[in-house]
Design a protein around this motif. Structure first.
Motif, PDB file in Angstrom:
ATOM      1  N   LYS A   1      74.484  42.064 -62.079  1.00 44.90           N
ATOM      2  CA  LYS A   1      72.557  42.200 -62.446  1.00 44.90           C
ATOM      3  C   LYS A   1      72.143  40.641 -61.825  1.00 44.90           C
ATOM      4  CE  LYS A   1      70.548  40.909 -66.974  1.00 44.90           C
ATOM      5  NZ  LYS A   1      71.227  40.448 -68.972  1.00 44.90           N
ATOM      6  N   ASN A   2      71.142  41.557 -61.327  1.00 46.53           N
ATOM      7  CA  ASN A   2      70.175  40.295 -61.136  1.00 46.53           C
ATOM      8  C   ASN A   2      69.371  38.929 -61.892  1.00 46.53           C
ATOM      9  OD1 ASN A   2      68.345  38.368 -59.582  1.00 46.53           O
ATOM     10  ND2 ASN A   2      67.152  40.698 -58.583  1.00 46.53           N
ATOM     11  N   GLU A   3      70.007  38.113 -61.935  1.00 52.72           N
ATOM     12  CA  GLU A   3      69.542  37.588 -63.195  1.00 52.72           C
ATOM     13  C   GLU A   3      68.261  36.417 -62.755  1.00 52.72           C
ATOM     14  OE1 GLU A   3      71.184  37.377 -65.723  1.00 52.72           O
ATOM     15  OE2 GLU A   3      73.335  38.441 -65.631  1.00 52.72           O
ATOM     16  N   ASN A   4      67.592  37.399 -62.002  1.00 51.63           N
ATOM     17  CA  ASN A   4      66.467  36.186 -61.198  1.00 51.63           C
ATOM     18  C   ASN A   4      65.011  36.441 -61.615  1.00 51.63           C
ATOM     19  OD1 ASN A   4      68.093  33.335 -61.571  1.00 51.63           O
ATOM     20  ND2 ASN A   4      69.271  33.921 -59.434  1.00 51.63           N
ATOM     21  N   ILE A   5      65.207  38.076 -62.157  1.00 53.58           N
ATOM     22  CA  ILE A   5      63.825  38.899 -62.229  1.00 53.58           C
ATOM     23  C   ILE A   5      63.301  39.059 -62.871  1.00 53.58           C
ATOM     24  CG2 ILE A   5      64.780  40.995 -61.897  1.00 53.58           C
ATOM     25  CD1 ILE A   5      63.335  42.352 -59.183  1.00 53.58           C
TER      26      ILE A   5
END
Length: 640
Positions: free
Chosen positions: A245-249
């Motif tokens: 998971k991309n936590e920063n979008i």
């Protein structure tokens, strides 16, 4: 001067082999195998046969020319030093960019073909070139120094690749039927695949086929066959997208990125010097494809092809009309001619190579047939949108599994309540879907029996197959990640390789190629897949159960709101039961012809079909599978 965007594109058929001891009549048989795939490549053919490592190698190719009718891309193609030879089926969208990169490295080219770019890429970067390629393909490279074949299939398996290793002889082809022509012994049925298809509706999701010893190279895989180690193949996966998971979008930024990626894909997939059309079902994916074309090219002619069901509850005509009016597309509507229905179905059974699940495939087949009549050589389709974006009711079982794994029980309860309301489903639907995710195979079998589904029907002759090590339980090819709590994303990834997508890609490839049409799939690119699999799951399926949540948002202003907001997608649904009853006389004729299949109790088998068609027993889509299988066996002359 008109720019050539794609030269010598190769929507083609390939076939080849290495034999330890080649049969005397092999050249004649090889020619027949090449020409059996003429519809894949009606414009030209090429082949060579030569000695290699105390054996004989054969390469054959049929070519479909979309642009540039010169011989610059003739195949098989050889490197200048004669070390490598290649046969290639597919297209490389970014071949111009790769060519430029290779030019900078000092590589010289003799043609403008993407085949030469592919061969040069392999010579320069070996397997590392695969990560650079954008396209759909299956290809084989013969390396004379290493004395081996390198066989590669694209990330999603859009282009087919079958192979067989029997008695140390290795054979490959774009179609399993071409391999059968080259086998020394009579082909036998793979009884496990037959059972799984007939009883459970399972197909196209393993590397096995309905024919014993004929395999298919899985999507995103590479196979090496060394002539000196002729008793085995080495197979490995070269592409498998991550699901971290991309936590920063944030949602808005992600929607904008997705829109840009989709538009870039549409541009790439429109590169052609021939007329391009689009299949339009009225759903979000196909509508977005057509609307994106219009947004990118305000003055371009757009030809849309739509199957329209005559029954109002199955018709998507309302939605098709909205998109055609909005984009000012040139529409082509296709209706089923009942008078020709039995012959069309019979023809599709021949074309598909293996049995298929339902008659909805006829709708897609008729679209390609009409496109051929109108002179369209390239069709864009929306296949893969559901699998990558979170369609098909939003995979509620997998999403609930994620929430439960994260111990978000209140969110799980609210999601199930919202999902039921949005999609007009019952609590039973929710429980059955979560059960499919968490139950073991034996428990699934028990559950099927409890709700009246017979997993051991009396039309199977169990005495005949008890010695064949047949597994009678429901197959489970979808293996979710055990460590990840991202069950929805894990399920989507697994579906690419072992779920419903491989069958849909097979249908599209066989139907389009039967009319020598190139079918392009702009959703199925690694950049969209890898991006979607990095997003939070609630971006794909909202807390209210809304499917394709972020894609709908990204298409606002591009696609009419009434289409983006719909939750009643019908798709290529056909009135299967009604159709089969209308062509009952033809089906009875098929059943009257004997099939020498000892694993079927044929009297019970035929009785089951006729009782359903005579409305003396409830119809289920298993009836079509039984009809389809029986006719397929007849056409292919199997007996065992």
């Amino acid at each position: 001067k008109k720019e050539i965007l794609f030269s010598n594109k190769n929507m083609c058929g390939i076939v080849g082999s290495w034999h330890n001891k080649i049969p005397k009549d092999y050249r004649d048989r090889f020619d027949v195998a090449i020409d059996s795939m003429k519809s894949r490549g009606p414009d030209s053919r090429g082949c060579f046969i030569e000695s290699a490592s105390e054996g004989t190698i054969a390469f054959g190719h049929r070519r479909l020319s979309i642009i540039d009718l010169s011989n610059g891309g003739h195949q098989p193609m050889h490197s200048l030093d004669k070390r490598y030879s290649i046969i290639f089926n597919g297209m490389i969208y970014n071949f111009k960019e790769l060519r430029s990169e290779l030019n900078d490295l000092g590589v010289k080219f003799l043609s403008s073909s993407d085949t030469e770019v592919l061969l040069s890429s392999w010579i320069t970067w070996k397997e590392n070139c695969l990560s650079k390629i954008v396209g759909m393909f299956s290809f084989v490279i013969f390396d004379r120094h290493e004395q081996n074949f390198i066989c590669v299939r694209d990330r999603f398996g859009m282009k087919p690749f079958f192979y067989s290793l029997v008695d140390n002889n290795f054979i490959f082809a774009s179609e399993a039927s071409a391999i059968r022509l080259l086998l020394d012994n009579k082909a036998e049925l793979n009884l496990q695949r037959c059972y799984d298809y007939l009883v459970f509706g399972d197909q196209d999701n393993t590397n096995e086929t309905f024919v014993k010893n004929v395999m298919q190279l899985p999507a995103g895989c590479l196979l090496k066959f060394n002539f000196l180690k002729k008793d085995k193949v080495h197979l490995r996966r070269w592409w498998y997208p991550a699901i971290e998971k991309n936590e920063n979008i944030d949602f808005e930024k992600a929607a904008n990125i997705l829109k840009n990626k989709f538009f870039e894909n549409i541009q790439n997939h429109l590169r052609s010097d021939v007329s391009v059309g689009a299949a339009l079902s009225g759903g979000i994916d196909s509508s977005s494809t057509v609307c994106a074309i219009r947004s990118l090219y305000p003055n371009r002619e757009i030809n849309t092809f739509s199957y329209i069901a005559k029954k109002k509850n199955l018709s998507e005509e309302k939605w098709v009309d909205i998109i055609n009016d909005y984009t000012k597309a040139k529409e082509h509507k296709i209706f089923v001619d009942i008078d020709n229905l039995s012959s069309e179905l019979d023809n599709i059974i021949k074309i598909q190579g293996e049995p298929f699940l339902d008659t909805s495939i006829l709708a897609e087949y008729l679209i390609f047939k009409e496109a051929k009549k109108k002179g369209i050589k390239v069709i864009l389709e929306g296949q893969g949108g559901d699998e990558l974006l979170g369609g098909y009711y939003g995979y509620p079982g997998a999403r609930l599994h994620s929430l439960i794994s994260e111990k978000k029980y209140l969110e799980a309860y609210k999601f199930s309540k919202n999902w039921k309301k949005l999609h007009n489903k019952s609590s039973f639907d929710v429980f059955s879907r979560i059960g499919q995710e968490i139950l073991s195979n034996p428990l699934k079998n028990l559950a099927l029996n409890l709700i009246g589904k017979n997993t051991k029907p009396d039309w199977i002759n169990y005495k005949a197959i008890n010695s064949k090590n047949i597994n009678y339980t429901i197959p489970n090819h979808i293996k979710n990640s055990k460590t990840s709590k991202r069950k929805l994303i894990s399920k989507l990834r697994a579906n690419i390789f072992n779920g419903g997508l491989p069958a849909l890609l097979r249908y599209a490839d066989r139907s389009s190629m039967s009319f020598s049409i190139e079918c392009r799939l702009p959703f199925l690119t690694s950049d969209i897949a890898e991006f979607m699999f990095s997003l939070p799951e609630e971006f794909l399926v909202s807390k209210f159960g809304e499917t394709k949540y972020i894609f709908r948002h990204s298409m606002k202003g591009i696609v009419p709101d009434q289409v983006l907001n719909r939750n009643d997608k019908i798709g290529f649904t056909t009135p299967e039961e009604e159709w089969l009853k209308l062509i009952k006389p033809s089906i009875k004729k098929w059943l009257e012809k004997p099939c020498k299949l000892s694993f079927l109790n044929q009297d019970n088998y035929k009785k089951e079909i006729l009782l359903a068609l005579d409305e003396k027993k409830p119809y289920s889509n298993q009836i079509w599978r039984m009809i389809n299988f029986y006719r397929w066996v007849q056409i292919n002359n199997f007996d065992q």
